[in-house]
Design a protein around this motif. Structure first.
Motif, PDB file in Angstrom:
ATOM      1  N   ASP A 208      36.919  31.378  39.394  1.00 41.17           N
ATOM      2  CA  ASP A 208      35.896  30.871  40.315  1.00 41.17           C
ATOM      3  C   ASP A 208      34.552  30.798  39.576  1.00 41.17           C
ATOM      4  N   PRO A 209      33.897  29.629  39.528  1.00 34.40           N
ATOM      5  CA  PRO A 209      32.607  29.509  38.818  1.00 34.40           C
ATOM      6  C   PRO A 209      31.546  30.476  39.325  1.00 34.40           C
ATOM      7  N   ARG A 210      31.693  30.940  40.571  1.00 33.60           N
ATOM      8  CA  ARG A 210      30.694  31.870  41.111  1.00 33.60           C
ATOM      9  C   ARG A 210      30.717  33.209  40.404  1.00 33.60           C
ATOM     10  N   SER A 211      31.823  33.528  39.739  1.00 31.77           N
ATOM     11  CA  SER A 211      31.897  34.804  39.027  1.00 31.77           C
ATOM     12  C   SER A 211      30.904  34.852  37.871  1.00 31.77           C
ATOM     13  N   LYS A 212      30.594  33.683  37.288  1.00 31.48           N
ATOM     14  CA  LYS A 212      29.643  33.656  36.160  1.00 31.48           C
ATOM     15  C   LYS A 212      28.214  33.922  36.625  1.00 31.48           C
ATOM     16  N   LYS A 213      27.920  33.591  37.891  1.00 30.53           N
ATOM     17  CA  LYS A 213      26.576  33.850  38.404  1.00 30.53           C
ATOM     18  C   LYS A 213      26.309  35.349  38.516  1.00 30.53           C
ATOM     19  N   LEU A 214      27.365  36.135  38.742  1.00 29.50           N
ATOM     20  CA  LEU A 214      27.196  37.580  38.833  1.00 29.50           C
ATOM     21  C   LEU A 214      26.761  38.184  37.507  1.00 29.50           C
ATOM     22  N   LEU A 215      27.102  37.508  36.396  1.00 28.08           N
ATOM     23  CA  LEU A 215      26.739  38.031  35.071  1.00 28.08           C
ATOM     24  C   LEU A 215      25.238  37.921  34.822  1.00 28.08           C
ATOM     25  N   ASP A 216      24.604  36.924  35.451  1.00 28.71           N
ATOM     26  CA  ASP A 216      23.156  36.734  35.242  1.00 28.71           C
ATOM     27  C   ASP A 216      22.341  37.815  35.924  1.00 28.71           C
ATOM     28  N   ASN A 217      22.871  38.345  37.045  1.00 32.63           N
ATOM     29  CA  ASN A 217      22.146  39.378  37.784  1.00 32.63           C
ATOM     30  C   ASN A 217      23.160  40.380  38.293  1.00 32.63           C
ATOM     31  N   ALA A 218      23.625  41.254  37.371  1.00 37.57           N
ATOM     32  CA  ALA A 218      24.680  42.209  37.725  1.00 37.57           C
ATOM     33  C   ALA A 218      24.198  43.157  38.813  1.00 37.57           C
ATOM     34  N   ASN A 219      24.950  43.199  39.906  1.00 38.75           N
ATOM     35  CA  ASN A 219      24.607  44.048  41.049  1.00 38.75           C
ATOM     36  C   ASN A 219      25.909  44.538  41.654  1.00 38.75           C
ATOM     37  N   VAL A 220      26.047  45.843  41.811  1.00 37.99           N
ATOM     38  CA  VAL A 220      27.318  46.395  42.263  1.00 37.99           C
ATOM     39  C   VAL A 220      27.683  45.924  43.670  1.00 37.99           C
ATOM     40  N   LEU A 221      26.688  45.775  44.553  1.00 36.10           N
ATOM     41  CA  LEU A 221      26.993  45.340  45.912  1.00 36.10           C
ATOM     42  C   LEU A 221      27.419  43.876  45.939  1.00 36.10           C
ATOM     43  N   SER A 222      26.734  43.028  45.152  1.00 32.06           N
ATOM     44  CA  SER A 222      27.115  41.618  45.087  1.00 32.06           C
ATOM     45  C   SER A 222      28.513  41.462  44.492  1.00 32.06           C
ATOM     46  N   THR A 223      28.800  42.251  43.458  1.00 30.31           N
ATOM     47  CA  THR A 223      30.130  42.204  42.850  1.00 30.31           C
ATOM     48  C   THR A 223      31.201  42.627  43.843  1.00 30.31           C
ATOM     49  N   MET A 224      30.923  43.687  44.601  1.00 26.40           N
ATOM     50  CA  MET A 224      31.888  44.178  45.584  1.00 26.40           C
ATOM     51  C   MET A 224      32.128  43.140  46.686  1.00 26.40           C
ATOM     52  N   ASP A 225      31.055  42.518  47.192  1.00 25.40           N
ATOM     53  CA  ASP A 225      31.206  41.496  48.232  1.00 25.40           C
ATOM     54  C   ASP A 225      32.003  40.299  47.718  1.00 25.40           C
ATOM     55  N   PHE A 226      31.777  39.929  46.458  1.00 33.48           N
ATOM     56  CA  PHE A 226      32.517  38.803  45.868  1.00 33.48           C
ATOM     57  C   PHE A 226      34.013  39.134  45.778  1.00 33.48           C
ATOM     58  N   LEU A 227      34.330  40.365  45.378  1.00 30.68           N
ATOM     59  CA  LEU A 227      35.735  40.760  45.257  1.00 30.68           C
ATOM     60  C   LEU A 227      36.417  40.801  46.617  1.00 30.68           C
ATOM     61  N   TYR A 228      35.688  41.251  47.649  1.00 29.99           N
ATOM     62  CA  TYR A 228      36.256  41.247  48.999  1.00 29.99           C
ATOM     63  C   TYR A 228      36.592  39.817  49.434  1.00 29.99           C
ATOM     64  N   ALA A 229      35.668  38.883  49.181  1.00 29.87           N
ATOM     65  CA  ALA A 229      35.877  37.491  49.596  1.00 29.87           C
ATOM     66  C   ALA A 229      37.057  36.869  48.848  1.00 29.87           C
ATOM     67  N   LYS A 230      37.133  37.099  47.540  1.00 25.34           N
ATOM     68  CA  LYS A 230      38.229  36.527  46.761  1.00 25.34           C
ATOM     69  C   LYS A 230      39.566  37.171  47.122  1.00 25.34           C
ATOM     70  N   ASN A 231      39.539  38.441  47.521  1.00 21.76           N
ATOM     71  CA  ASN A 231      40.782  39.108  47.905  1.00 21.76           C
ATOM     72  C   ASN A 231      41.393  38.460  49.150  1.00 21.76           C
ATOM     73  N   THR A 232      40.540  37.997  50.072  1.00 20.99           N
ATOM     74  CA  THR A 232      41.045  37.297  51.254  1.00 20.99           C
ATOM     75  C   THR A 232      41.796  36.033  50.841  1.00 20.99           C
ATOM     76  N   GLU A 233      41.212  35.271  49.905  1.00 18.31           N
ATOM     77  CA  GLU A 233      41.875  34.062  49.417  1.00 18.31           C
ATOM     78  C   GLU A 233      43.161  34.414  48.670  1.00 18.31           C
ATOM     79  N   PHE A 234      43.111  35.484  47.877  1.00 17.92           N
ATOM     80  CA  PHE A 234      44.258  35.895  47.074  1.00 17.92           C
ATOM     81  C   PHE A 234      45.445  36.278  47.957  1.00 17.92           C
ATOM     82  N   GLN A 235      45.178  37.083  48.992  1.00 18.97           N
ATOM     83  CA  GLN A 235      46.241  37.516  49.892  1.00 18.97           C
ATOM     84  C   GLN A 235      46.815  36.341  50.681  1.00 18.97           C
ATOM     85  N   LYS A 236      45.949  35.398  51.057  1.00 15.63           N
ATOM     86  CA  LYS A 236      46.413  34.219  51.789  1.00 15.63           C
ATOM     87  C   LYS A 236      47.336  33.375  50.904  1.00 15.63           C
TER      88      LYS A 236
END
Length: 243
Positions: A208-236
């Motif tokens: 997902d191209p959005r994963s590269k945006k997390l590298l510019d401003n590493a934030n644990v909460l933003s990373t966690m929210d992104f993983l939750y969102a992608k996990n929904t797609e992954f499980q589906k």
């Protein structure tokens, strides 16, 4: 006069309702035998936060079922869901694990060929993984390695068809960010990702191209929210492939 009286009554009623639902929770944060200071304690449910003092102690307003997040740049973040018993004991002890030391960027030399399914030697779980990887390649239109697939029935074993093998630099920055910020228990308990699916899930997120945006401003909460969102797609996607 009546307006002022009503305002005063409303204010005290609000304060009373708050006191009945929220309580001041005290606790201490450590890593093995070391008391941790300046750890950020976040009540994600109530959107409030505080920090630990020099002795690793903190206090914060909470209520049952609130989610607390403990964050420090040198330790893996910790997430707890409070129970009524935790609040009643009023002596929460939190142990944080140190982050693994970051390695220098590594160039991975890959030369992977697609497995040949000749008979029923592959069990159902292995076949499902191959189908998921194929689905990811179709969705993202990304070719990371030469997979050795043959489009037409031509004998390429002749010397004239030999091609030099390619070496590809694999960008591991996103995976390193996630593994440095999230403990193994987070994937198992929070995301419900099986250990054998963890690498596949990280590849799915990295596509997902959005994963590269997390590298510019590493934030644990933003990373966690992104993983939750992608996990929904992954499980589906897994559910669709099973059906």
């Amino acid at each position: 006069m009546k307006v002022k009286l009503l305002t005063t009554i409303s204010f005290f009623t609000y304060q009373l309702s708050i006191s009945q639902t929220e309580k001041l929770l005290k606790g201490k944060v450590h890593s093995e035998t070391i008391l941790l200071k300046d750890v950020e304690v976040i009540n994600k449910t109530a959107q409030t936060s505080t920090r630990t003092n020099d002795w690793g102690e903190f206090s914060i307003l909470v209520k049952p079922q609130d989610s607390l997040i403990f964050f420090s740049k040198n330790y893996l973040f910790k997430r707890l869901k409070l129970s009524a018993k935790d609040i009643e004991n009023n002596a929460l002890i939190v142990n944080m694990a140190p982050k693994p030391e970051e390695l220098d960027d590594v160039i991975i030399m890959t030369n992977i060929k697609a497995p040949k399914i000749i008979d029923n030697a592959y069990n159902r779980d292995e076949i499902r993984k191959i189908k998921i990887r194929k689905q990811f390649d179709d969705v993202t239109s990304r070719v990371n390695v030469y997979d050795g697939k043959i489009n037409k029935a031509i004998n390429y074993s002749h010397a004239i068809f030999d091609r030099p093998k390619k070496t590809i630099e694999v960008d591991q920055r996103f995976k390193k960010l996630v593994l440095a910020s999230c403990s193994p228990a987070f994937f198992i308990n929070d995301l419900k990702i099986k250990p054998e699916e963890k690498e596949l899930f990280l590849d799915f997120c990295d596509a997902d191209p959005r994963s590269k945006k997390l590298l510019d401003n590493a934030n644990v909460l933003s990373t966690m929210d992104f993983l939750y969102a992608k996990n929904t797609e992954f499980q589906k996607l897994k559910s669709e492939l099973k059906n």
